[in-house]
Design an enzyme around this catalytic site. Sequence first.
Site, PDB file in Angstrom:
ATOM      1  N   SER A   6       0.435  29.060  16.613  1.00 61.03           N
ATOM      2  CA  SER A   6      -1.054  28.806  16.964  1.00 61.03           C
ATOM      3  C   SER A   6      -1.260  28.749  18.350  1.00 61.03           C
ATOM      4  CB  SER A   6      -1.224  27.310  16.983  1.00 61.03           C
ATOM      5  OG  SER A   6      -1.895  26.943  17.205  1.00 61.03           O
ATOM      6  N   HIS A  31      -2.738  32.039  14.033  1.00 61.17           N
ATOM      7  CA  HIS A  31      -2.865  31.519  13.646  1.00 61.17           C
ATOM      8  C   HIS A  31      -4.121  30.411  14.619  1.00 61.17           C
ATOM      9  CE1 HIS A  31      -3.256  27.684  10.587  1.00 61.17           C
ATOM     10  NE2 HIS A  31      -3.377  26.707  11.338  1.00 61.17           N
ATOM     11  N   ASP A  33      -6.883  27.885  15.373  1.00 62.51           N
ATOM     12  CA  ASP A  33      -7.242  26.449  15.344  1.00 62.51           C
ATOM     13  C   ASP A  33      -9.051  26.271  15.579  1.00 62.51           C
ATOM     14  OD1 ASP A  33      -5.077  24.986  13.549  1.00 62.51           O
ATOM     15  OD2 ASP A  33      -4.274  25.466  15.596  1.00 62.51           O
ATOM     16  N   MET A  35     -11.839  23.585  15.062  1.00 63.47           N
ATOM     17  CA  MET A  35     -12.221  22.024  15.698  1.00 63.47           C
ATOM     18  C   MET A  35     -13.815  22.034  15.944  1.00 63.47           C
ATOM     19  SD  MET A  35      -8.804  20.384  16.779  1.00 63.47           S
ATOM     20  CE  MET A  35      -7.248  21.039  16.550  1.00 63.47           C
ATOM     21  N   HIS A  64      -8.281  28.286  10.770  1.00 63.75           N
ATOM     22  CA  HIS A  64      -7.692  27.138  10.527  1.00 63.75           C
ATOM     23  C   HIS A  64      -8.733  27.159  10.503  1.00 63.75           C
ATOM     24  CE1 HIS A  64      -5.269  24.014  10.024  1.00 63.75           C
ATOM     25  NE2 HIS A  64      -6.977  23.266   9.326  1.00 63.75           N
ATOM     26  N   MET A  66     -11.136  23.587  10.776  1.00 66.53           N
ATOM     27  CA  MET A  66     -11.115  21.436  11.172  1.00 66.53           C
ATOM     28  C   MET A  66     -12.690  21.433  11.622  1.00 66.53           C
ATOM     29  SD  MET A  66      -7.785  21.182  12.714  1.00 66.53           S
ATOM     30  CE  MET A  66      -7.929  22.585  12.906  1.00 66.53           C
ATOM     31  N   MET A 135      -1.194  20.406   5.488  1.00 66.08           N
ATOM     32  CA  MET A 135      -0.695  19.910   6.854  1.00 66.08           C
ATOM     33  C   MET A 135       0.513  19.609   6.801  1.00 66.08           C
ATOM     34  SD  MET A 135      -2.722  21.031   8.025  1.00 66.08           S
ATOM     35  CE  MET A 135      -2.606  19.952   9.759  1.00 66.08           C
ATOM     36  N   ASP A 173       1.440  23.584   8.416  1.00 67.16           N
ATOM     37  CA  ASP A 173       1.304  23.504   9.605  1.00 67.16           C
ATOM     38  C   ASP A 173       1.219  22.107   9.903  1.00 67.16           C
ATOM     39  OD1 ASP A 173      -0.483  23.865  11.537  1.00 67.16           O
ATOM     40  OD2 ASP A 173      -2.142  24.324  11.619  1.00 67.16           O
TER      41      ASP A 173
HETATM   42  C1  DX5 Z   1      -3.130  21.017  13.868  1.00 65.07           C
HETATM   43  C2  DX5 Z   1      -3.093  22.247  14.438  1.00 65.07           C
HETATM   44  C3  DX5 Z   1      -1.912  23.373  13.748  1.00 65.07           C
HETATM   45  C4  DX5 Z   1      -1.089  22.377  15.504  1.00 65.07           C
HETATM   46  C5  DX5 Z   1       0.066  22.970  15.481  1.00 65.07           C
HETATM   47  O1  DX5 Z   1      -4.431  20.293  13.333  1.00 65.07           O
HETATM   48  O2  DX5 Z   1      -3.527  22.324  12.477  1.00 65.07           O
HETATM   49  O3  DX5 Z   1      -1.694  24.076  13.523  1.00 65.07           O
HETATM   50  O4  DX5 Z   1      -1.039  23.969  16.231  1.00 65.07           O
HETATM   51  O5  DX5 Z   1       0.964  22.599  16.438  1.00 65.07           O
HETATM   52  P1  DX5 Z   1       2.085  22.468  16.927  1.00 65.07           P
HETATM   53  O6  DX5 Z   1       2.963  23.651  15.710  1.00 65.07           O
HETATM   54  O7  DX5 Z   1       3.279  21.721  17.895  1.00 65.07           O
HETATM   55  O8  DX5 Z   1       2.240  21.220  15.478  1.00 65.07           O
HETATM   56 ZN    ZN Z   2      -3.728  24.389  12.429  1.00 65.51          ZN
END
Ligand code: DX5
Ligand code: ZN
Length: 212
Positions: A6, A31, A33, A35, A64, A66, A135, A173
């Site tokens: 990520s 990956h 993220d 948000m 991903h 969110m 998750m 994840d």
């Molecule tokens: C959290 C994200 C993850 C996160 C994972 O909302 O979806 O992808 O960045 O990071 P680690 O591996 O540090 O938990």
């Molecule tokens: Zn993620």
Amino acid sequence: MLVAPSILSADFGKLNDEIIAICEAGCDLVHVDVMDGHFVPNLTIGPVVVDAVAKVATKPLDIHLMVENNSFFVDLFSHLKPEYISFHIEQEKHPHRLIQKIRSLDIKPAIVLNPHSRPEDIEYLLQDLDMVLLMSVNPGFGGQKFISTVVEKTKKLKSLINQHNPDCLIEIDGGVNNQNITALKEAGANIVVAGSYVYGSDNYKEAIESLK
Ligand code: DX5
Ligand code: ZN
């Protein structure tokens, strides 16, 4: 085991180098993220930065979402032809329609379950999915502690997948590291996301290889 670092835990001051580094270190997917500050209490990156990531990544993107408005963000990212776009079941009134839309754009659709959501809730969607993302932390931040009940949940999901669509992959994840990876593999996980474990290490290649 496929590994998708990520980039949330990357050094954003040198994001280009950080993307190139994980691709050269042997990751399978990048990956990303996304948000929106509404679905989760954090804001990350939007189309300008994701476009820049796509330009340098030599491995496929795993986006991903969110966000509150999934369909809007699918439209923003579809031209990048990511391998996967995953969206949260908790935030989608018409998941089947959105799956069809993502597939019609030649992208593999995936659904994400928060720690409290049950695999049974998506039983009738499994046949239309390429991947389910479980998750193992509450979404919003990197570097959180692994929620161990996800191991049991992975086994339940795997058994539903075997019944309905054995080709569907399971991705985990949050808080993944070299301590919990074996239990996840044995439970049926195919892909792990690892942010702080990879980017927090001195040697990305070794970190990725240790998960594989
Ligand atoms: C959290 C994200 C993850 C996160 C994972 O909302 O979806 O992808 O960045 O990071 P680690 O591996 O540090 O938990
Ligand atoms: Zn993620």
